[in-house]
Design a protein around this motif. Structure first.
Motif, PDB file in Angstrom:
ATOM      1  N   ARG A   1       0.829  -1.213   0.000  1.00 28.89           N
ATOM      2  CA  ARG A   1       0.000   0.000   0.000  1.00 28.89           C
ATOM      3  C   ARG A   1       0.856   1.253   0.000  1.00 28.89           C
ATOM      4  N   LEU A   2       2.166   1.103   0.360  1.00 25.83           N
ATOM      5  CA  LEU A   2       3.048   2.277   0.396  1.00 25.83           C
ATOM      6  C   LEU A   2       3.947   2.382  -0.836  1.00 25.83           C
ATOM      7  N   LEU A   3       3.834   1.448  -1.756  1.00 24.76           N
ATOM      8  CA  LEU A   3       4.744   1.460  -2.904  1.00 24.76           C
ATOM      9  C   LEU A   3       4.238   2.424  -3.975  1.00 24.76           C
ATOM     10  N   GLY A   4       5.194   3.110  -4.561  1.00 24.11           N
ATOM     11  CA  GLY A   4       4.809   4.060  -5.602  1.00 24.11           C
ATOM     12  C   GLY A   4       5.192   3.547  -6.977  1.00 24.11           C
ATOM     13  N   GLY A   5       4.720   4.230  -8.017  1.00 21.40           N
ATOM     14  CA  GLY A   5       5.111   3.958  -9.405  1.00 21.40           C
ATOM     15  C   GLY A   5       5.014   2.499  -9.760  1.00 21.40           C
ATOM     16  N   ASP A   6       6.122   1.973 -10.302  1.00 18.66           N
ATOM     17  CA  ASP A   6       6.107   0.575 -10.752  1.00 18.66           C
ATOM     18  C   ASP A   6       6.792  -0.360  -9.756  1.00 18.66           C
ATOM     19  N   ALA A   7       6.872   0.049  -8.491  1.00 19.35           N
ATOM     20  CA  ALA A   7       7.547  -0.778  -7.490  1.00 19.35           C
ATOM     21  C   ALA A   7       6.798  -2.094  -7.282  1.00 19.35           C
ATOM     22  N   ARG A   8       7.556  -3.157  -6.958  1.00 18.31           N
ATOM     23  CA  ARG A   8       6.979  -4.504  -6.817  1.00 18.31           C
ATOM     24  C   ARG A   8       7.572  -5.226  -5.623  1.00 18.31           C
ATOM     25  N   LEU A   9       6.734  -6.026  -4.997  1.00 18.52           N
ATOM     26  CA  LEU A   9       7.168  -6.884  -3.892  1.00 18.52           C
ATOM     27  C   LEU A   9       7.047  -8.341  -4.330  1.00 18.52           C
ATOM     28  N   VAL A  10       8.094  -9.119  -4.029  1.00 16.24           N
ATOM     29  CA  VAL A  10       8.027 -10.568  -4.214  1.00 16.24           C
ATOM     30  C   VAL A  10       8.030 -11.185  -2.819  1.00 16.24           C
ATOM     31  N   SER A  11       6.987 -11.944  -2.508  1.00 18.42           N
ATOM     32  CA  SER A  11       6.834 -12.528  -1.172  1.00 18.42           C
ATOM     33  C   SER A  11       7.035 -14.036  -1.267  1.00 18.42           C
ATOM     34  N   VAL A  12       8.035 -14.550  -0.546  1.00 19.86           N
ATOM     35  CA  VAL A  12       8.337 -15.989  -0.577  1.00 19.86           C
ATOM     36  C   VAL A  12       7.703 -16.643   0.651  1.00 19.86           C
ATOM     37  N   GLU A  13       6.869 -17.631   0.422  1.00 18.54           N
ATOM     38  CA  GLU A  13       6.126 -18.299   1.498  1.00 18.54           C
ATOM     39  C   GLU A  13       6.195 -19.811   1.268  1.00 18.54           C
ATOM     40  N   MET A  14       6.546 -20.556   2.313  1.00 22.72           N
ATOM     41  CA  MET A  14       6.725 -22.012   2.115  1.00 22.72           C
ATOM     42  C   MET A  14       5.402 -22.771   2.049  1.00 22.72           C
ATOM     43  N   ASN A  15       4.335 -22.250   2.672  1.00 22.49           N
ATOM     44  CA  ASN A  15       3.088 -23.006   2.765  1.00 22.49           C
ATOM     45  C   ASN A  15       2.125 -22.561   1.655  1.00 22.49           C
ATOM     46  N   PRO A  16       1.757 -23.488   0.736  1.00 19.91           N
ATOM     47  CA  PRO A  16       0.903 -23.081  -0.399  1.00 19.91           C
ATOM     48  C   PRO A  16      -0.468 -22.570   0.019  1.00 19.91           C
ATOM     49  N   ASP A  17      -0.997 -23.091   1.136  1.00 21.54           N
ATOM     50  CA  ASP A  17      -2.321 -22.632   1.593  1.00 21.54           C
ATOM     51  C   ASP A  17      -2.221 -21.184   2.096  1.00 21.54           C
ATOM     52  N   ASN A  18      -1.152 -20.885   2.844  1.00 26.04           N
ATOM     53  CA  ASN A  18      -0.941 -19.490   3.255  1.00 26.04           C
ATOM     54  C   ASN A  18      -0.794 -18.591   2.023  1.00 26.04           C
ATOM     55  N   ALA A  19      -0.042 -19.076   1.037  1.00 25.62           N
ATOM     56  CA  ALA A  19       0.169 -18.269  -0.179  1.00 25.62           C
ATOM     57  C   ALA A  19      -1.164 -17.972  -0.856  1.00 25.62           C
ATOM     58  N   ASP A  20      -2.044 -18.966  -0.860  1.00 29.04           N
ATOM     59  CA  ASP A  20      -3.364 -18.800  -1.472  1.00 29.04           C
ATOM     60  C   ASP A  20      -4.193 -17.758  -0.706  1.00 29.04           C
ATOM     61  N   ILE A  21      -4.146 -17.837   0.633  1.00 28.52           N
ATOM     62  CA  ILE A  21      -4.870 -16.863   1.461  1.00 28.52           C
ATOM     63  C   ILE A  21      -4.307 -15.464   1.206  1.00 28.52           C
TER      64      ILE A  21
END
Ligand SMILES: C[S@@+](CC[C@H](N)C(=O)[O-])C[C@H]1O[C@@H](n2cnc3c(N)ncnc32)[C@H](O)[C@@H]1O
Length: 258
Positions: free
Chosen positions: A114-134
């Motif tokens: 919510r604080l990123l401007g312009g074309d900024a991007r976050l890559v979030s690495v999560e080991m649990n696929p169910d958490n990733a889905d949520i």
């Protein structure tokens, strides 16, 4: 106690008396192994947040998350107190490419995106696929899906996730401006070393690490202390663990000096 109700005082100052905290402690080993407490609270959190926040309103989504974690079932989100430290680091750094280790249900990713401007991007690495889905569904609800890629994997999985990050998500030499570390506490230092070995950081990159006090990442803290002024400059933020004011915690904010 001031004007606080007894229930609010118990919740804030005596968190061990809350059933959801006791249940969390009972599920501690399951959480370490799987990334979920084992009683379905992460999926329940998704339903609650979807029902109690408007689409496209990230601050409303965070408020619903905080309400659920404080008043229904404890979640290991960075939370509203430590979240302000993360917010301040993000505002100061104005990063364009960010990496998060440990996405859980998407709270910190929403907070960040919510604080990123312009074309900024976050890559979030999560080991649990169910958490990733949520996390993906709540990022979409917050209107932030186009700013965040949730990748299922771990930095320590023998190279597969590091290769995906490089090949598919633009992590390349000196490209990474900001890292938020909030996953397996014993992996903080090895994963930071893997990121350094990959050459993704540049002088001025900032790494924020949650839970350095509790549950604790003593080797990570020692490494930052021993590197102070040479390869890193670190601020230790003294704060509290999420959603209560009894237990103290440490968040480390470290600038890479190269
Ligand atoms: C404390 S929670 C993250 C909270 C989240 N950053 C937030 O504030 O909303 C830790 C998460 O890390 C995940 N995890 C544990 N070990 C991991 C690893 N080696 N790599 C990636 N994710 C991991 C767990 O599945 C869990 O979802």
């Amino acid at each position: 106690m001031g004007g606080k109700s007894l229930a609010a005082t118990v919740r804030d100052r005596l968190p061990f008396l809350r059933w959801s905290v006791i249940r969390f402690a009972l599920g501690g080993r399951t959480f370490l192994r799987t990334g979920q407490v084992g009683d379905g609270r992460e999926r329940a959190a998704r339903e609650f947040v979807l029902a109690h926040s408007a689409a496209g309103d990230p601050d409303g989504v965070l408020a619903a998350f905080d309400d659920f974690a404080r008043n229904h079932s404890l979640l290991v989100n960075i939370g509203d107190e430590k979240g302000l430290i993360l917010d301040a680091a993000l505002r100061k750094t104005a990063p364009r490419l960010l990496l998060e280790l440990g996405g859980y249900c998407g709270y910190s990713a929403i907070r960040t995106a919510r604080l990123l401007g312009g074309d900024a991007r976050l890559v979030s690495v999560e080991m649990n696929p169910d958490n990733a889905d949520i996390a993906r569904s709540l990022l979409a609800h917050a209107g932030l899906a186009d700013r965040v890629n949730v990748v299922v994997g771990t930095i320590g999985d023998g190279g597969a996730t590091v290769k995906r990050l490089a090949d598919e998500h633009g992590l390349s030499s000196g490209a990474l401006d900001f890292v938020f570390i909030d996953h397996d506490k014993s992996a903080y230092l090895p994963d930071l070393r893997a990121i350094l070995d990959a050459g993704w950081l540049h002088p001025g990159s900032v790494v924020v690490a949650d839970n350095v006090g509790i549950p604790g990442a003593p080797d990570y803290r020692r490494y930052m202390r021993e590197s102070e002024g040479a390869t890193w400059r670190t601020t230790e933020h003294h704060t509290h663990t999420e959603y209560q004011s009894l237990l103290e915690d440490l968040v480390l904010e470290s600038e890479y000096l190269g």
